[in-house]
Design a protein around this motif. Structure first.
Motif, PDB file in Angstrom:
ATOM      1  N   SER A 115       0.882  -1.375   0.116  1.00  0.00           N
ATOM      2  CA  SER A 115       0.004   0.060   0.060  1.00  0.00           C
ATOM      3  C   SER A 115       0.819   1.415  -0.039  1.00  0.00           C
ATOM      4  CB  SER A 115      -0.948   0.116   1.217  1.00  0.00           C
ATOM      5  OG  SER A 115      -1.894  -1.234   1.085  1.00  0.00           O
ATOM      6  N   ASP A 116       1.804   1.278   0.754  1.00  0.00           N
ATOM      7  CA  ASP A 116       2.559   2.487   0.533  1.00  0.00           C
ATOM      8  C   ASP A 116       3.407   2.559  -0.573  1.00  0.00           C
ATOM      9  OD1 ASP A 116       2.199   2.773   3.386  1.00  0.00           O
ATOM     10  OD2 ASP A 116       3.801   1.662   4.249  1.00  0.00           O
ATOM     11  N   ARG A 118       3.680   6.043  -5.787  1.00  0.00           N
ATOM     12  CA  ARG A 118       3.569   5.844  -7.274  1.00  0.00           C
ATOM     13  C   ARG A 118       2.352   6.882  -7.567  1.00  0.00           C
ATOM     14  NH1 ARG A 118       6.000   1.325 -10.876  1.00  0.00           N
ATOM     15  NH2 ARG A 118       7.648   0.241  -9.415  1.00  0.00           N
ATOM     16  N   LEU A 119       1.146   6.612  -6.964  1.00  0.00           N
ATOM     17  CA  LEU A 119       0.145   7.351  -7.386  1.00  0.00           C
ATOM     18  C   LEU A 119       0.161   8.955  -7.097  1.00  0.00           C
ATOM     19  CD1 LEU A 119      -2.762   5.028  -6.082  1.00  0.00           C
ATOM     20  CD2 LEU A 119      -2.028   5.463  -8.506  1.00  0.00           C
ATOM     21  N   GLY A 120       0.975   9.120  -5.967  1.00  0.00           N
ATOM     22  CA  GLY A 120       1.417  10.702  -5.619  1.00  0.00           C
ATOM     23  C   GLY A 120       2.298  11.161  -6.706  1.00  0.00           C
ATOM     24  N   SER A 121       3.139  10.396  -7.476  1.00  0.00           N
ATOM     25  CA  SER A 121       3.945  11.250  -8.402  1.00  0.00           C
ATOM     26  C   SER A 121       3.469  11.502  -9.760  1.00  0.00           C
ATOM     27  CB  SER A 121       5.024  10.042  -8.570  1.00  0.00           C
ATOM     28  OG  SER A 121       4.628   9.154  -9.322  1.00  0.00           O
ATOM     29  N   ILE A 122       2.007  11.080  -9.919  1.00  0.00           N
ATOM     30  CA  ILE A 122       1.337  11.580 -11.036  1.00  0.00           C
ATOM     31  C   ILE A 122       0.923  12.832 -11.208  1.00  0.00           C
ATOM     32  CG2 ILE A 122      -0.588  10.743 -12.680  1.00  0.00           C
ATOM     33  CD1 ILE A 122       1.291   8.435 -12.183  1.00  0.00           C
ATOM     34  N   LYS A 123       1.542  13.491 -12.108  1.00  0.00           N
ATOM     35  CA  LYS A 123       1.407  15.083 -12.248  1.00  0.00           C
ATOM     36  C   LYS A 123       0.119  15.448 -12.983  1.00  0.00           C
ATOM     37  CE  LYS A 123       6.448  15.835 -12.402  1.00  0.00           C
ATOM     38  NZ  LYS A 123       6.621  14.467 -12.165  1.00  0.00           N
ATOM     39  N   ASP A 124      -0.497  14.626 -13.737  1.00  0.00           N
ATOM     40  CA  ASP A 124      -1.789  15.028 -14.198  1.00  0.00           C
ATOM     41  C   ASP A 124      -3.015  14.094 -14.139  1.00  0.00           C
ATOM     42  OD1 ASP A 124      -0.491  13.172 -15.738  1.00  0.00           O
ATOM     43  OD2 ASP A 124      -1.195  14.092 -17.669  1.00  0.00           O
ATOM     44  N   PRO A 125      -3.377  14.060 -12.677  1.00  0.00           N
ATOM     45  CA  PRO A 125      -4.437  13.134 -12.197  1.00  0.00           C
ATOM     46  C   PRO A 125      -5.805  13.273 -13.001  1.00  0.00           C
ATOM     47  CG  PRO A 125      -3.982  14.490 -10.596  1.00  0.00           C
ATOM     48  CD  PRO A 125      -2.867  14.915 -11.645  1.00  0.00           C
ATOM     49  N   GLU A 126      -5.999  14.265 -13.127  1.00  0.00           N
ATOM     50  CA  GLU A 126      -7.305  14.605 -14.022  1.00  0.00           C
ATOM     51  C   GLU A 126      -7.573  13.997 -15.454  1.00  0.00           C
ATOM     52  OE1 GLU A 126      -4.404  17.817 -15.253  1.00  0.00           O
ATOM     53  OE2 GLU A 126      -5.098  17.067 -13.172  1.00  0.00           O
ATOM     54  N   SER A 127      -6.255  13.714 -15.939  1.00  0.00           N
ATOM     55  CA  SER A 127      -6.656  12.906 -17.126  1.00  0.00           C
ATOM     56  C   SER A 127      -6.630  11.392 -17.139  1.00  0.00           C
ATOM     57  CB  SER A 127      -5.305  13.283 -18.099  1.00  0.00           C
ATOM     58  OG  SER A 127      -4.186  12.728 -17.499  1.00  0.00           O
ATOM     59  N   VAL A 128      -6.686  11.078 -15.997  1.00  0.00           N
ATOM     60  CA  VAL A 128      -6.693   9.498 -15.797  1.00  0.00           C
ATOM     61  C   VAL A 128      -7.967   8.863 -15.682  1.00  0.00           C
ATOM     62  CG1 VAL A 128      -5.791   7.542 -14.310  1.00  0.00           C
ATOM     63  CG2 VAL A 128      -4.179   9.285 -14.769  1.00  0.00           C
ATOM     64  N   ASN A 143      -1.559  -7.108  -6.620  1.00  0.00           N
ATOM     65  CA  ASN A 143      -0.436  -6.455  -6.010  1.00  0.00           C
ATOM     66  C   ASN A 143      -0.875  -7.062  -4.380  1.00  0.00           C
ATOM     67  OD1 ASN A 143       1.361  -4.571  -7.098  1.00  0.00           O
ATOM     68  ND2 ASN A 143      -0.644  -4.058  -8.096  1.00  0.00           N
ATOM     69  N   GLN A 144      -0.199  -6.373  -3.586  1.00  0.00           N
ATOM     70  CA  GLN A 144      -0.139  -6.719  -2.112  1.00  0.00           C
ATOM     71  C   GLN A 144      -0.666  -5.730  -1.158  1.00  0.00           C
ATOM     72  OE1 GLN A 144       3.869  -8.451  -1.360  1.00  0.00           O
ATOM     73  NE2 GLN A 144       3.495 -10.010  -2.712  1.00  0.00           N
ATOM     74  N   LEU A 145      -1.928  -5.467  -1.173  1.00  0.00           N
ATOM     75  CA  LEU A 145      -2.277  -4.361  -0.768  1.00  0.00           C
ATOM     76  C   LEU A 145      -3.301  -4.460   0.556  1.00  0.00           C
ATOM     77  CD1 LEU A 145      -3.799  -2.117  -3.528  1.00  0.00           C
ATOM     78  CD2 LEU A 145      -1.568  -2.197  -2.717  1.00  0.00           C
ATOM     79  N   ASN A 146      -2.810  -4.200   1.748  1.00  0.00           N
ATOM     80  CA  ASN A 146      -3.647  -4.583   3.085  1.00  0.00           C
ATOM     81  C   ASN A 146      -4.694  -3.196   3.101  1.00  0.00           C
ATOM     82  OD1 ASN A 146      -2.044  -2.107   3.747  1.00  0.00           O
ATOM     83  ND2 ASN A 146      -0.749  -3.252   5.420  1.00  0.00           N
ATOM     84  N   HIS A 147      -4.625  -2.143   2.145  1.00  0.00           N
ATOM     85  CA  HIS A 147      -5.742  -1.178   2.214  1.00  0.00           C
ATOM     86  C   HIS A 147      -5.441  -0.365   0.789  1.00  0.00           C
ATOM     87  CE1 HIS A 147      -2.382   0.966   4.111  1.00  0.00           C
ATOM     88  NE2 HIS A 147      -2.828   2.104   3.623  1.00  0.00           N
ATOM     89  N   ALA A 148      -6.504   0.119   0.636  1.00  0.00           N
ATOM     90  CA  ALA A 148      -6.349   1.046  -0.642  1.00  0.00           C
ATOM     91  C   ALA A 148      -6.170   2.290  -0.324  1.00  0.00           C
ATOM     92  CB  ALA A 148      -7.868   1.064  -1.421  1.00  0.00           C
TER      93      ALA A 148
END
Length: 349
Positions: free
Chosen positions: A27-28, A33-43, A51-56
């Protein structure tokens, strides 16, 4: 570097698909990785399966135009409320560790959702909060431990696909017949012994999967489903009995010889054969297949044909054929109803 593909040729405002699948991210690491996306409004699409996520990660909400989110096979034990902050139309969270208690208490904020996939989790009850998704078109709840379908299922009036295979269902509520927009109903691999006659109200149903149940009979009303093109019945008691009753033993040498005589119009009379053989030859029946010149005596193939009755009902008719090869889907008119709809697949075994 961002892992994305562009879904548009418009360089001024391309839409992206972020694909972080099969990276074994925790999760961390995913949050970073998600925080590094510079134009999130286009996604518009984020793929996170395997993956191995204990939380989203909470920063998923920065993607204000996110329509599709795939969280499959991530080991999730909770589906967070904040996902409703994204305008999701498709949420896939199959093959996780989600229970009824780990789902959001209400789905009212997921008003844009059109497809929800919670298959392969640990649900033991039909999640009642799903009924708040009145615009839902595709609902997948297979591979859980659900023992009943809520009688309020009728509230999902826009539902086109309902997948409930691989659960512990013992019956189906009659209110299911009010989902008149259903195209596919998947109820395979359960413990159903019967179906309600109201299933005949599903006038748009094209696919009905009932294999691996305990069905001993079907409602007679099912023959009125004129749009049905796929009906799967294998591994049910009714089919086991049906197939066993229609077992075709090889014809005897007597029958084979008699068939040759009749097919080739070989002349015979009382002076040529004993009376018992003459009587046997005279008892021959022509195959009902108009494209076959064959005959049969004691050995025959039983075939169920559905025919129109008064232009309104389709009723079963038992036919006798000389060979299983005479059941020709290309020439048999039993596969066409009054509206010209063809029954393409009837899976009995």
């Amino acid at each position: 570097m961002d892992n994305y593909t562009s879904d548009s040729s418009d360089s001024d405002n391309p839409t992206k698909t972020l694909d972080f699948s099969y990276l074994s991210l925790d999760s961390d690491a995913l949050k970073e990785r998600l925080g590094s996306i510079k134009d999130p409004e286009s996604v518009e699409t984020i793929l996170l399966h395997q993956n191995q996520l204990n939380h989203a990660p909470g920063n998923i909400t920065k993607f204000t135009n996110l329509h599709l989110l795939d969280l499959s096979n991530c080991g999730l034990s909770e589906l967070p409320d904040f996902l409703s902050d994204c305008p999701l139309t498709t949420l896939v969270a199959k093959n996780n560790n989600l229970s009824n208690d780990s789902l959001p208490k209400t789905f009212e904020a997921f008003s844009t959702l059109r497809e929800l996939n919670l298959s392969g989790n640990r649900l033991t009850e039909f999640p009642e909060q799903v009924l708040q998704l009145t615009a839902l078109r595709y609902l997948y709840l297979g591979g859980n431990g659900i023992s009943r379908i809520t009688k309020d299922i009728w509230k999902l009036q826009r539902l086109q696909i309902l997948s409930m295979g691989g659960n512990s269902l013992t019956d189906v509520p009659s209110t299911l017949g009010q989902l008149t927009t259903l195209h596919a109903l998947i109820l395979c691999d359960n413990m159903l012994e019967s179906l309600p006659g109201s299933i005949a109200n599903l006038k748009n149903l094209k696919s009905l999967l009932l294999h691996k149940n305990r069905l001993k009979t079907l409602p007679t009303e099912i023959i009125t489903l004129s749009c049905l093109t796929e009906l799967s019945l294998r591994d049910n008691p009714l089919v086991v009995r049906f197939v066993s009753d229609m077992t075709h033993d090889p014809p005897s040498l007597l029958e084979l010889a008699a068939r040759v005589i009749k097919i080739n119009n070989i002349h015979y009379g009382k002076e040529d054969l004993p009376k018992n053989l003459t009587d046997y030859l005279n008892s021959g029946h022509c195959c009902v297949n108009p494209n076959c010149k064959g005959v049969f005596f004691n050995n025959r193939i039983e075939h169920i044909k559905f025919v129109d009755f008064c232009g309104k009902y389709r009723v079963p008719l038992l036919q006798y054929l000389c060979s299983s090869k005479c059941i020709d889907p290309r020439s048999n008119d039993d596969k066409i109803d009054s509206n010209g709809v063809m029954m393409r697949k009837v899976l009995l075994g």
